[in-house]
Design a protein around this motif. Structure first.
Motif, PDB file in Angstrom:
ATOM      1  N   ASN A 169      20.535  54.027  50.969  1.00 23.73           N
ATOM      2  CA  ASN A 169      20.528  55.474  50.767  1.00 23.73           C
ATOM      3  C   ASN A 169      21.943  56.020  50.624  1.00 23.73           C
ATOM      4  O   ASN A 169      22.214  56.886  49.781  1.00 23.73           O
ATOM      5  N   GLU A 170      22.853  55.524  51.466  1.00 30.24           N
ATOM      6  CA  GLU A 170      24.241  55.962  51.378  1.00 30.24           C
ATOM      7  C   GLU A 170      24.884  55.471  50.088  1.00 30.24           C
ATOM      8  O   GLU A 170      25.702  56.163  49.475  1.00 30.24           O
ATOM      9  N   VAL A 171      24.521  54.258  49.651  1.00 31.05           N
ATOM     10  CA  VAL A 171      25.023  53.742  48.379  1.00 31.05           C
ATOM     11  C   VAL A 171      24.665  54.690  47.244  1.00 31.05           C
ATOM     12  O   VAL A 171      25.521  55.088  46.436  1.00 31.05           O
ATOM     13  N   LEU A 172      23.397  55.076  47.166  1.00 31.94           N
ATOM     14  CA  LEU A 172      22.941  55.948  46.085  1.00 31.94           C
ATOM     15  C   LEU A 172      23.613  57.314  46.151  1.00 31.94           C
ATOM     16  O   LEU A 172      24.000  57.880  45.118  1.00 31.94           O
ATOM     17  N   HIS A 173      23.761  57.841  47.367  1.00 32.16           N
ATOM     18  CA  HIS A 173      24.413  59.153  47.521  1.00 32.16           C
ATOM     19  C   HIS A 173      25.857  59.104  47.025  1.00 32.16           C
ATOM     20  O   HIS A 173      26.302  60.001  46.288  1.00 32.16           O
ATOM     21  N   LYS A 174      26.589  58.064  47.410  1.00 33.41           N
ATOM     22  CA  LYS A 174      28.005  57.990  47.026  1.00 33.41           C
ATOM     23  C   LYS A 174      28.161  57.682  45.542  1.00 33.41           C
ATOM     24  O   LYS A 174      29.102  58.182  44.902  1.00 33.41           O
ATOM     25  N   ILE A 175      27.266  56.862  44.974  1.00 29.09           N
ATOM     26  CA  ILE A 175      27.325  56.619  43.533  1.00 29.09           C
ATOM     27  C   ILE A 175      27.182  57.937  42.779  1.00 29.09           C
ATOM     28  O   ILE A 175      27.936  58.228  41.839  1.00 29.09           O
ATOM     29  N   ASN A 176      26.229  58.754  43.178  1.00 31.67           N
ATOM     30  CA  ASN A 176      26.003  60.033  42.506  1.00 31.67           C
ATOM     31  C   ASN A 176      27.199  60.964  42.663  1.00 31.67           C
ATOM     32  O   ASN A 176      27.687  61.562  41.694  1.00 31.67           O
ATOM     33  N   SER A 177      27.720  61.067  43.898  1.00 31.99           N
ATOM     34  CA  SER A 177      28.826  61.983  44.164  1.00 31.99           C
ATOM     35  C   SER A 177      30.107  61.552  43.448  1.00 31.99           C
ATOM     36  O   SER A 177      30.740  62.343  42.740  1.00 31.99           O
ATOM     37  N   TYR A 178      30.481  60.273  43.609  1.00 32.79           N
ATOM     38  CA  TYR A 178      31.745  59.821  43.046  1.00 32.79           C
ATOM     39  C   TYR A 178      31.696  59.704  41.525  1.00 32.79           C
ATOM     40  O   TYR A 178      32.716  59.913  40.856  1.00 32.79           O
ATOM     41  N   SER A 179      30.547  59.388  40.958  1.00 33.00           N
ATOM     42  CA  SER A 179      30.465  59.330  39.496  1.00 33.00           C
ATOM     43  C   SER A 179      30.615  60.729  38.899  1.00 33.00           C
ATOM     44  O   SER A 179      31.235  60.887  37.835  1.00 33.00           O
ATOM     45  N   SER A 180      30.091  61.739  39.573  1.00 29.18           N
ATOM     46  CA  SER A 180      30.256  63.115  39.091  1.00 29.18           C
ATOM     47  C   SER A 180      31.714  63.539  39.148  1.00 29.18           C
ATOM     48  O   SER A 180      32.249  64.115  38.191  1.00 29.18           O
ATOM     49  N   LEU A 181      32.367  63.265  40.278  1.00 27.94           N
ATOM     50  CA  LEU A 181      33.776  63.622  40.408  1.00 27.94           C
ATOM     51  C   LEU A 181      34.639  62.836  39.431  1.00 27.94           C
ATOM     52  O   LEU A 181      35.585  63.375  38.841  1.00 27.94           O
ATOM     53  N   GLY A 182      34.314  61.550  39.266  1.00 26.51           N
ATOM     54  CA  GLY A 182      35.077  60.726  38.331  1.00 26.51           C
ATOM     55  C   GLY A 182      34.947  61.214  36.902  1.00 26.51           C
ATOM     56  O   GLY A 182      35.927  61.215  36.137  1.00 26.51           O
ATOM     57  N   ALA A 183      33.748  61.627  36.518  1.00 20.79           N
ATOM     58  CA  ALA A 183      33.543  62.158  35.172  1.00 20.79           C
ATOM     59  C   ALA A 183      34.346  63.438  34.959  1.00 20.79           C
ATOM     60  O   ALA A 183      34.960  63.641  33.905  1.00 20.79           O
ATOM     61  N   GLN A 184      34.348  64.294  35.982  1.00 15.07           N
ATOM     62  CA  GLN A 184      35.113  65.540  35.878  1.00 15.07           C
ATOM     63  C   GLN A 184      36.603  65.259  35.750  1.00 15.07           C
ATOM     64  O   GLN A 184      37.306  65.915  34.967  1.00 15.07           O
ATOM     65  N   LYS A 185      37.085  64.266  36.488  1.00 12.20           N
ATOM     66  CA  LYS A 185      38.494  63.899  36.414  1.00 12.20           C
ATOM     67  C   LYS A 185      38.848  63.377  35.023  1.00 12.20           C
ATOM     68  O   LYS A 185      39.890  63.748  34.446  1.00 12.20           O
ATOM     69  N   LEU A 186      37.996  62.517  34.464  1.00  6.99           N
ATOM     70  CA  LEU A 186      38.243  61.997  33.120  1.00  6.99           C
ATOM     71  C   LEU A 186      38.225  63.109  32.086  1.00  6.99           C
ATOM     72  O   LEU A 186      39.012  63.096  31.131  1.00  6.99           O
ATOM     73  N   LEU A 187      37.337  64.096  32.283  1.00  2.89           N
ATOM     74  CA  LEU A 187      37.264  65.219  31.350  1.00  2.89           C
ATOM     75  C   LEU A 187      38.567  66.001  31.338  1.00  2.89           C
ATOM     76  O   LEU A 187      39.076  66.373  30.270  1.00  2.89           O
TER      77      LEU A 187
END
Length: 250
Positions: A169-187
């Protein structure tokens, strides 16, 4: 004299162990960004320096915490990290004896669903966390921020213990959170993506983690780690694609 700085949000699963492991520090500063669980109540058992703020991103938030520190040396920790007795003694000795060193990198031993990971790029995973307050600052990255130190940097031997992922559950939560932040950073960096690139990035991340960096040697958890790393990379670039599509449609 040592200040410990920690940022939190909904970290009730981890924060008590983290704070107990640094109860010996001269001060503990916690910046919370609106926890809805028991995080703040738990923190009050260990320190009265708790500040509730908005969320500007990891780098700016940690810089805010640093600006509240009073002592010569600062130790920056995440809420899911622990300092054991051996590292405590080494930190105390380093602060006393290292008169010409402004910062220390510390190895980090991370666990994934109960297993300490020794491969896959996770060990020794040196991170700069102990530094002289007047010599360091955080970058303003919203994710994957760094401490920048002016001066000489050395390394300690004993690791920070990092409970990176407790369960799926924590894996899925962090994947979702960090992928969103990472995408925003790349943008913000002007990067672009498409579905094909997202797939290639995910596959390459799996190959690099599992085979090239030998997560295969960490058993079932090593395979789980490689898969979750690949998912994180895939979704980061997929979300970057969607952000570009949204910009075009606005």
């Amino acid at each position: 004299m040592l200040s410990v700085i920690i940022i939190t949000k909904n970290e009730s699963q981890h924060i008590a162990r983290c704070l107990a492991s640094v109860a010996w520090a001269d001060e503990i500063i916690v910046l919370d960004s609106g926890s809805t669980d028991d995080t703040v109540a738990i923190c009050k058992q260990f320190t009265d320096q708790i500040f509730v703020t908005d969320w500007p991103g990891f780098g700016p938030q940690k810089q805010r915490a640093l600006e509240k520190a009073q002592y010569e040396w600062v130790l920056s920790l995440d809420a899911d990290e622990i300092i054991n007795d051996e590292l405590k003694a080494e930190i105390q000795q380093a602060m006393l004896e290292s008169t010409h060193i402004q910062g220390f990198e510390i190895p980090r031993l991370s666990s994934y669903c109960g297993r300490q990971i020794k491969h896959g790029g996770w060990w020794p995973d040196y991170v700069l966390r102990l530094f002289q307050r007047e010599s360091g600052h955080f970058t303003d990255d919203i994710v994957h921020e760094r401490i920048v130190v002016t001066g000489k940097i050395d390394r300690l031997d004993n690791p920070i213990l990092h409970e990176a992922f407790v369960d799926p559950n924590e894996v899925l939560h962090k994947i979702n959170s960090y992928s969103s932040l990472g995408a925003q950073k790349l943008l913000t960096q002007g990067k672009k993506s498409n579905l094909g690139l997202a797939i290639i990035k995910g596959l390459w991340t799996f190959i690099r983690t599992y085979f090239l960096k030998a997560a295969i040697l960490d058993g079932a958890e090593g395979l789980m780690l490689a898969i979750s790393n690949a998912e994180g990379s895939y979704y980061k670039y997929l979300k970057l694609r969607n952000l570009h599509c949204k910009q075009k449609n606005d």
